[in-house]
Scaffold this motif. Structure first.
Motif, PDB file in Angstrom:
ATOM      1  N   ALA A 138       0.826  -1.203   0.000  1.00 26.40           N
ATOM      2  CA  ALA A 138       0.000   0.000   0.000  1.00 26.40           C
ATOM      3  C   ALA A 138       0.863   1.256   0.000  1.00 26.40           C
ATOM      4  CB  ALA A 138      -0.936  -0.004   1.206  1.00 26.40           C
ATOM      5  N   LEU A 139       1.915   1.279   0.827  1.00 31.31           N
ATOM      6  CA  LEU A 139       2.832   2.426   0.836  1.00 31.31           C
ATOM      7  C   LEU A 139       3.508   2.595  -0.516  1.00 31.31           C
ATOM      8  CD1 LEU A 139       4.572   2.081   4.319  1.00 31.31           C
ATOM      9  CD2 LEU A 139       3.164   3.993   3.566  1.00 31.31           C
ATOM     10  N   TRP A 140       3.906   1.493  -1.102  1.00 36.27           N
ATOM     11  CA  TRP A 140       4.537   1.516  -2.428  1.00 36.27           C
ATOM     12  C   TRP A 140       3.597   2.177  -3.432  1.00 36.27           C
ATOM     13  CZ3 TRP A 140       6.968  -3.535  -4.842  1.00 36.27           C
ATOM     14  CH2 TRP A 140       7.639  -3.205  -6.026  1.00 36.27           C
ATOM     15  N   PHE A 141       2.361   1.718  -3.459  1.00 38.57           N
ATOM     16  CA  PHE A 141       1.398   2.282  -4.412  1.00 38.57           C
ATOM     17  C   PHE A 141       1.200   3.781  -4.165  1.00 38.57           C
ATOM     18  CE2 PHE A 141      -2.690   3.745  -5.758  1.00 38.57           C
ATOM     19  CZ  PHE A 141      -2.897   3.150  -6.985  1.00 38.57           C
ATOM     20  N   MET A 153       8.695  12.328   1.734  1.00 40.62           N
ATOM     21  CA  MET A 153       9.659  11.703   2.645  1.00 40.62           C
ATOM     22  C   MET A 153       9.046  11.472   4.026  1.00 40.62           C
ATOM     23  SD  MET A 153      13.396  13.341   1.665  1.00 40.62           S
ATOM     24  CE  MET A 153      12.897  15.063   1.841  1.00 40.62           C
ATOM     25  N   ALA A 154       8.265  12.440   4.492  1.00 40.50           N
ATOM     26  CA  ALA A 154       7.629  12.292   5.799  1.00 40.50           C
ATOM     27  C   ALA A 154       6.633  11.132   5.798  1.00 40.50           C
ATOM     28  CB  ALA A 154       6.927  13.594   6.190  1.00 40.50           C
ATOM     29  N   PHE A 155       5.859  11.040   4.734  1.00 42.13           N
ATOM     30  CA  PHE A 155       4.874   9.955   4.633  1.00 42.13           C
ATOM     31  C   PHE A 155       5.556   8.597   4.582  1.00 42.13           C
ATOM     32  CE2 PHE A 155       2.299   7.142   1.841  1.00 42.13           C
ATOM     33  CZ  PHE A 155       1.191   7.011   2.663  1.00 42.13           C
ATOM     34  N   LEU A 207       7.115   7.835   8.170  1.00 48.13           N
ATOM     35  CA  LEU A 207       6.095   7.550   9.173  1.00 48.13           C
ATOM     36  C   LEU A 207       5.332   6.271   8.848  1.00 48.13           C
ATOM     37  CD1 LEU A 207       4.724  11.146   9.845  1.00 48.13           C
ATOM     38  CD2 LEU A 207       6.054   9.718  11.398  1.00 48.13           C
ATOM     39  N   GLY A 208       5.089   6.032   7.551  1.00 45.60           N
ATOM     40  CA  GLY A 208       4.407   4.802   7.154  1.00 45.60           C
ATOM     41  C   GLY A 208       5.218   3.566   7.500  1.00 45.60           C
ATOM     42  N   LEU A 209       6.529   3.611   7.205  1.00 42.35           N
ATOM     43  CA  LEU A 209       7.393   2.480   7.520  1.00 42.35           C
ATOM     44  C   LEU A 209       7.524   2.295   9.028  1.00 42.35           C
ATOM     45  CD1 LEU A 209      10.248   3.023   4.895  1.00 42.35           C
ATOM     46  CD2 LEU A 209       8.432   1.316   4.816  1.00 42.35           C
ATOM     47  N   PHE A 210       7.583   3.399   9.761  1.00 41.06           N
ATOM     48  CA  PHE A 210       7.760   3.325  11.218  1.00 41.06           C
ATOM     49  C   PHE A 210       6.476   2.924  11.936  1.00 41.06           C
ATOM     50  CE2 PHE A 210       7.434   5.611  15.314  1.00 41.06           C
ATOM     51  CZ  PHE A 210       8.434   4.931  16.018  1.00 41.06           C
ATOM     52  N   LEU A 211       5.369   3.619  11.631  1.00 45.37           N
ATOM     53  CA  LEU A 211       4.128   3.379  12.371  1.00 45.37           C
ATOM     54  C   LEU A 211       3.506   2.030  12.040  1.00 45.37           C
ATOM     55  CD1 LEU A 211       2.453   6.918  12.136  1.00 45.37           C
ATOM     56  CD2 LEU A 211       3.549   5.886  14.135  1.00 45.37           C
ATOM     57  N   LEU A 212       3.632   1.598  10.783  1.00 48.50           N
ATOM     58  CA  LEU A 212       2.983   0.363  10.361  1.00 48.50           C
ATOM     59  C   LEU A 212       3.938  -0.826  10.304  1.00 48.50           C
ATOM     60  CD1 LEU A 212       0.796   1.879   7.484  1.00 48.50           C
ATOM     61  CD2 LEU A 212       0.072   1.319   9.811  1.00 48.50           C
TER      62      LEU A 212
END
Length: 476
Positions: free
Chosen positions: A333-336, A362-364, A367-372
């Motif tokens: 999902a992050l990739w897309f 970059m922030a998204f 945070l996406g990699l860290f939070l999820l």
């Protein structure tokens, strides 16, 4: 200046100063060639509401004729404030409610998903930087998903019909809504409860359409003119450097030159239908929330990649249902979502949004990699890659079992590096004189290739679902 910012301002000018029956017609006071209104009635009503507020603050912003081309820091602030109000009233509550009630897992995961969806840079950059109100239609569509997910089918139908009457591009999501509700009616029996549900849903949709179009229903010519404005076939197969199949093929085969408008329209219709049909049929036979979310992704991607008259910003339509999968398959999902933002890079550079694009992307990602914990949840099972193993065992039975999760992780990393490199090159490298559009074309081609691969993934994920496995949890 004379882009969507002026279009939105001009619609406020037109709706405030002219009677309803002139909004969609070319008259002496309404030149449709100058950013004429080409969205459904709810957009016009929203423009009128904003115009009343603008008139109170500064009448010059909506004066007929004299306000054309008006631009000032104060007015830009006002326009961004109207987007924020729409977010607060419609989109943000929908995201919060969806995550709290329909996302599985701990409270921490639900809150993390809320933050990630709200921080998606594509929607923020387009609505606040390019000046649009995509969050209204997407928010209403999300309320439709929530309604269906919680078993409130009439509420869901009402909300999605409002979304469709705000932006006609919500047709990208219409097939899954239709197939889910019809499949549910068939499952309940078309001679009993299912028939009653079908009548209720049909009645809700018709009444909602009638209320939205009420000022135009007194004259059939009004209705026909509005429909004509909503679907401008003459504009062609695609615009600018959109990351879809037709624009990518146009690099090698000049489709617009070789084929007539009618042929282009027919070809795009057939391919879009063929691409969306498998997921729609699967949803019709298995109307569960999990299948519904995947069908929303697959249908909207089919429309974006193959349909007629696609804009760069249309990638936001498949991005919404992909956001709903952030807690399920976070890495993909992050990739897309990163690719979807990157695909709009040429448009964002035109609007002078390089710095906001870089910072928010970059922030998204971080945070996406860290939070999820996206990079930690990369096993074959968590990425649901079993269909690929099945295909590989058939195509190449002699191959040892591959670690597809690890391969996917590295493909993700390579993709991020590639997109970052192209983003930098688009700004700092001067293209050859004979190839002035080199970098926009490379952005379009690389984005389209990745979107096609991701489309294959989401289709396999939906079509290969084992009965009673995932869907049993999500069945209404």
């Amino acid at each position: 200046m004379f882009g969507d910012y002026e279009a939105q301002r001009h619609w406020q000018e037109v709706t405030y100063n002219l009677p309803v029956h002139e909004w969609y017609f070319n008259t002496t006071e309404n030149d449709l060639n100058y950013w004429g209104l080409d969205y459904p009635p709810l957009t016009a009503y929203h423009s009128l509401l904003c115009a009343y507020v603008a008139k109170l603050i500064n009448p010059e912003w909506v004066e007929l004729y004299t306000s054309r081309g008006y631009e000032s820091p104060a007015h830009k602030l006002f326009m961004r404030a109207t987007v924020l109000v729409a977010d607060i009233l419609i989109y943000i509550p929908a995201v919060v409610v969806y995550c709290l009630y329909l996302v599985e897992g701990s409270f921490k995961r639900k809150v993390s998903t809320i933050f990630c969806i709200l921080l998606y840079p594509g929607l923020t950059l387009i609505d606040y930087g390019h000046f649009q109100y995509n969050s209204v239609s997407l928010g209403l569509a999300l309320w439709g998903v929530i309604g269906l997910g919680l078993g409130r089918d009439m509420l869901g139908s009402f909300a999605f019909t409002l979304a469709l009457n705000y932006k006609q591009m919500e047709l990208y999501h219409s097939l899954p809504f239709f197939c889910y509700l019809l499949g549910k009616c068939v499952k309940q029996g078309l001679t009993g409860r299912g028939l009653l549900l079908l009548v209720k849903v049909g009645g809700t949709v018709l009444v909602t359409f009638a209320l939205c179009w009420l000022p135009f229903l007194s004259d059939p010519q009004q209705v026909l003119q509005v429909v004509h404005r909503l679907f401008p076939v003459a504009r062609g197969l695609f615009e600018d450097k959109v990351a879809n199949t037709w624009c990518s093929l146009n690099v090698l085969i000049k489709i617009k030159t070789l084929m007539s408008t009618g042929s282009q329209l027919s070809l795009s219709f057939v391919l879009t239908l063929l691409a969306a049909l498998p997921s729609s049929i699967k949803l019709l036979t298995r109307p569960t929330l999990w299948q519904f979310k995947l069908a929303l992704v697959n249908s909207s991607l089919a429309f974006f990649l193959f349909s007629y008259q696609v804009h760069e910003k249309s990638i936001l339509l498949p991005a919404l249902p992909v956001c709903l999968l952030l807690s399920d398959v976070p890495l993909v999902a992050l990739w897309f979502l990163q690719v979807s933002t990157f695909s709009m890079l040429p448009l964002l550079l035109k609007d002078g949004l390089l710095l906001p694009y870089a910072v928010t992307s970059m922030a998204f990602l971080y945070l996406g990699l860290f939070l999820l914990s996206a990079l930690q949840r990369c096993t074959d099972g968590e990425l649901r890659l079993q269909p690929y193993h099945a295909l590989l065992s058939i195509a190449a039975p002699c191959l040892p079992r591959l670690n597809l999760g690890l391969i996917t992780k590295w493909k993700f990393v390579v993709s991020m590096v590639l997109m970052a490199g192209l983003s930098v090159a688009s700004v700092v490298v001067e293209p050859p004189a004979q190839l002035p559009d080199l970098f926009p074309v490379l952005v379009s081609l690389s984005s389209c290739g990745q979107l096609l691969g991701l489309s294959l993934y989401f289709n396999l994920l939906q079509l290969s679902e084992a009965p009673g496995k995932r869907s049993s949890k999500k069945n209404n």
